[in-house]
Design a protein around this motif. Sequence first.
Motif, PDB file in Angstrom:
ATOM      1  N   ALA A 304      13.983   5.818   4.292  1.00 45.17           N
ATOM      2  CA  ALA A 304      13.145   6.979   3.985  1.00 45.17           C
ATOM      3  C   ALA A 304      12.031   7.115   5.022  1.00 45.17           C
ATOM      4  CB  ALA A 304      12.560   6.834   2.574  1.00 45.17           C
ATOM      5  N   GLY A 305      11.480   5.963   5.452  1.00 45.89           N
ATOM      6  CA  GLY A 305      10.411   6.007   6.441  1.00 45.89           C
ATOM      7  C   GLY A 305      10.874   6.564   7.771  1.00 45.89           C
ATOM      8  N   GLY A 306      12.074   6.146   8.199  1.00 49.92           N
ATOM      9  CA  GLY A 306      12.595   6.658   9.463  1.00 49.92           C
ATOM     10  C   GLY A 306      12.839   8.147   9.417  1.00 49.92           C
ATOM     11  N   VAL A 307      13.438   8.618   8.314  1.00 51.37           N
ATOM     12  CA  VAL A 307      13.692  10.054   8.161  1.00 51.37           C
ATOM     13  C   VAL A 307      12.377  10.817   8.111  1.00 51.37           C
ATOM     14  CG1 VAL A 307      14.655  11.814   6.634  1.00 51.37           C
ATOM     15  CG2 VAL A 307      15.918   9.688   7.027  1.00 51.37           C
ATOM     16  N   TYR A 308      11.425  10.301   7.357  1.00 51.59           N
ATOM     17  CA  TYR A 308      10.130  10.965   7.234  1.00 51.59           C
ATOM     18  C   TYR A 308       9.433  11.090   8.587  1.00 51.59           C
ATOM     19  CZ  TYR A 308       5.105  11.361   6.506  1.00 51.59           C
ATOM     20  OH  TYR A 308       3.795  11.732   6.608  1.00 51.59           O
ATOM     21  N   GLU A 309       9.405   9.984   9.354  1.00 49.19           N
ATOM     22  CA  GLU A 309       8.708  10.023  10.635  1.00 49.19           C
ATOM     23  C   GLU A 309       9.345  11.012  11.599  1.00 49.19           C
ATOM     24  OE1 GLU A 309       8.606   6.038  12.046  1.00 49.19           O
ATOM     25  OE2 GLU A 309       7.324   5.313  10.413  1.00 49.19           O
ATOM     26  N   LEU A 310      10.679  11.042  11.634  1.00 49.65           N
ATOM     27  CA  LEU A 310      11.345  11.981  12.524  1.00 49.65           C
ATOM     28  C   LEU A 310      11.059  13.425  12.123  1.00 49.65           C
ATOM     29  CD1 LEU A 310      14.804  10.231  13.032  1.00 49.65           C
ATOM     30  CD2 LEU A 310      13.016  10.514  14.742  1.00 49.65           C
ATOM     31  N   LEU A 311      11.163  13.724  10.825  1.00 52.13           N
ATOM     32  CA  LEU A 311      10.902  15.089  10.378  1.00 52.13           C
ATOM     33  C   LEU A 311       9.433  15.460  10.569  1.00 52.13           C
ATOM     34  CD1 LEU A 311      13.039  15.340   7.122  1.00 52.13           C
ATOM     35  CD2 LEU A 311      13.444  16.502   9.303  1.00 52.13           C
ATOM     36  N   ARG A 312       8.536  14.529  10.305  1.00 41.31           N
ATOM     37  CA  ARG A 312       7.109  14.796  10.479  1.00 41.31           C
ATOM     38  C   ARG A 312       6.792  15.126  11.930  1.00 41.31           C
ATOM     39  NH1 ARG A 312       3.833   9.533  10.300  1.00 41.31           N
ATOM     40  NH2 ARG A 312       4.863   9.451  12.325  1.00 41.31           N
ATOM     41  N   ASP A 313       7.277  14.290  12.863  1.00 42.72           N
ATOM     42  CA  ASP A 313       6.963  14.516  14.271  1.00 42.72           C
ATOM     43  C   ASP A 313       7.657  15.769  14.802  1.00 42.72           C
ATOM     44  OD1 ASP A 313       5.547  12.188  14.044  1.00 42.72           O
ATOM     45  OD2 ASP A 313       6.950  10.954  15.188  1.00 42.72           O
ATOM     46  N   HIS A 315       8.440  18.368  13.042  1.00 44.33           N
ATOM     47  CA  HIS A 315       7.759  19.518  12.443  1.00 44.33           C
ATOM     48  C   HIS A 315       6.497  19.868  13.218  1.00 44.33           C
ATOM     49  CE1 HIS A 315       4.693  21.152   9.592  1.00 44.33           C
ATOM     50  NE2 HIS A 315       5.679  21.998   9.353  1.00 44.33           N
ATOM     51  N   GLU A 316       5.809  18.856  13.729  1.00 39.85           N
ATOM     52  CA  GLU A 316       4.613  19.143  14.522  1.00 39.85           C
ATOM     53  C   GLU A 316       4.968  19.881  15.811  1.00 39.85           C
ATOM     54  OE1 GLU A 316       1.527  16.421  15.087  1.00 39.85           O
ATOM     55  OE2 GLU A 316       1.772  15.402  13.158  1.00 39.85           O
ATOM     56  N   VAL A 318       7.978  21.789  16.220  1.00 37.52           N
ATOM     57  CA  VAL A 318       8.640  23.051  15.873  1.00 37.52           C
ATOM     58  C   VAL A 318       8.524  23.228  14.360  1.00 37.52           C
ATOM     59  CG1 VAL A 318      10.784  24.374  16.000  1.00 37.52           C
ATOM     60  CG2 VAL A 318      10.249  22.709  17.786  1.00 37.52           C
ATOM     61  N   PRO A 319       7.440  23.849  13.892  1.00 39.07           N
ATOM     62  CA  PRO A 319       7.201  23.935  12.446  1.00 39.07           C
ATOM     63  C   PRO A 319       8.338  24.588  11.659  1.00 39.07           C
ATOM     64  CG  PRO A 319       5.231  24.537  13.672  1.00 39.07           C
ATOM     65  CD  PRO A 319       6.321  24.403  14.679  1.00 39.07           C
ATOM     66  N   GLY A 320       9.050  25.514  12.255  1.00 38.86           N
ATOM     67  CA  GLY A 320      10.078  26.240  11.521  1.00 38.86           C
ATOM     68  C   GLY A 320      11.298  25.432  11.150  1.00 38.86           C
ATOM     69  N   LEU A 321      11.454  24.244  11.710  1.00 37.13           N
ATOM     70  CA  LEU A 321      12.695  23.506  11.448  1.00 37.13           C
ATOM     71  C   LEU A 321      12.766  22.953  10.027  1.00 37.13           C
ATOM     72  CD1 LEU A 321      12.106  20.186  11.456  1.00 37.13           C
ATOM     73  CD2 LEU A 321      12.052  20.538  13.907  1.00 37.13           C
ATOM     74  N   THR A 322      11.642  22.892   9.311  1.00 36.62           N
ATOM     75  CA  THR A 322      11.692  22.362   7.952  1.00 36.62           C
ATOM     76  C   THR A 322      12.444  23.284   7.003  1.00 36.62           C
ATOM     77  OG1 THR A 322       9.501  23.312   7.543  1.00 36.62           O
ATOM     78  CG2 THR A 322       9.605  20.988   8.153  1.00 36.62           C
ATOM     79  N   GLU A 323      12.740  24.501   7.432  1.00 30.51           N
ATOM     80  CA  GLU A 323      13.522  25.430   6.614  1.00 30.51           C
ATOM     81  C   GLU A 323      15.021  25.263   6.828  1.00 30.51           C
ATOM     82  OE1 GLU A 323      11.914  27.311   4.411  1.00 30.51           O
ATOM     83  OE2 GLU A 323      10.070  26.388   5.177  1.00 30.51           O
ATOM     84  N   LEU A 324      15.408  24.432   7.774  1.00 33.00           N
ATOM     85  CA  LEU A 324      16.826  24.275   8.092  1.00 33.00           C
ATOM     86  C   LEU A 324      17.502  23.273   7.166  1.00 33.00           C
ATOM     87  CD1 LEU A 324      16.557  24.049  12.006  1.00 33.00           C
ATOM     88  CD2 LEU A 324      16.997  26.082  10.601  1.00 33.00           C
TER      89      LEU A 324
END
Length: 406
Positions: A304-313, A315-316, A318-324
């Motif tokens: 979970a930590g690895g996934v979170y860190e990748l998505l967090r960084d 997102h910083e 390219v903010p729009g990718l969290t909708e994908l």
Amino acid sequence: MPAKGGAVTPMRSSDSTPSGAHSDVLVVGGGIIGLVTAWRAALRGLSVAVVDPEPGGGAARVAAGMLAAVTELHYGEETLLGLNLASAARYPAFVADLEEATGLGVGYRACGTLAVALDADDRAHLRELHALQARCGLASEWLSGRECRRLEPMLAPGVRGGLRVDGDHQVDPRRLAAALLTACERAGVVFHRALAARLTVAGDRARGVVLGDGTALAAGQTVLAAGSLSGRLAGVPAAVLPPVRPVKGQVLRLRVPAPYAPFLSRTVRAVVRGGHVYLVPRENGELVIGATSEELGWDTTVTAGGVYELLRDAHELVPGLTELPLTETLAGLRPGSPDNAPLLGPSALPGLHLATGHHRNGVLLTPVTGDVMAEVLTTGLLPDEARPFSPRRFPTALSALQEQPA
């Protein structure tokens, strides 16, 4: 003993070897490095066999496929840079050969890379990298934050600057592995879909391997190309075992709804809070995000930590990718070496060659590795470009890295 300068005498099928299936060359490992070695050797007229329970798999399933000789430059790796650049220059012709031989596309894109900075520290780091690139004669262009966003409108407003590198391209490693597998089959390479249990050594020479079921496979020359597992093959003398270690990497795959072009047009990478992150857009709408670099032994757990860190960084950047849609999470093991460079060519044991330790550059170094290993296997000579990467630069394997599985 091998000839001076790394030359060895190739062994053909007429040489004395143990009973059982015989080939001129036996490649242990069916990842992209093993497959390109087998394909190129077969094209030189050698009879070739590959041992791997799942050829076409390995680290290629996890790799993003960045061909980033320029943006992957690190201090102290200038010698490796030369090999990386040589391989990158061969990629267009290599892809053309492979696609012609198989009729399969490999997703090669000459789209360029944009490395960006999100804060003052990241910007200073990029400036230093730009200066190093310039000292090495590499082509990169410094851009302001506004110029970066003009190239890639989906970037965050806070981007402070970046480096445009048009010479760093990409390929799809999974499609590359599939094409290499087909190319090998069409070139007559024989596949033994099993694990190699032990190297056979007789008369102070490698003579092939024994499979897990006891089947003996004899060969004039054996190539150990098993990625991070290369240092764990039983029967290899301790002083010859390659000092490779597993380096864990976690990656994510997202799906960009059609049309794809407005999202990202090129690879985007950055250092965010000291950690590296990259986003690689595929022509089919897939977006690959990676990659962590973790020294955790043989663990391949997606965390979970690895996934979170990748998505967090990401997102910083390219903010729009969290909708994908998130379509895949995966972890794999890169084969690291003490100096982060590959081990290519004859080992100290006659008849045994190494093609491993490519670390983060396995996909990039595929063309040059195939050429180098084919030359060694057919002529006994290690090409000049590969001499700095001879396995003999390490006097002995690091025993601590060769722990047997529990």
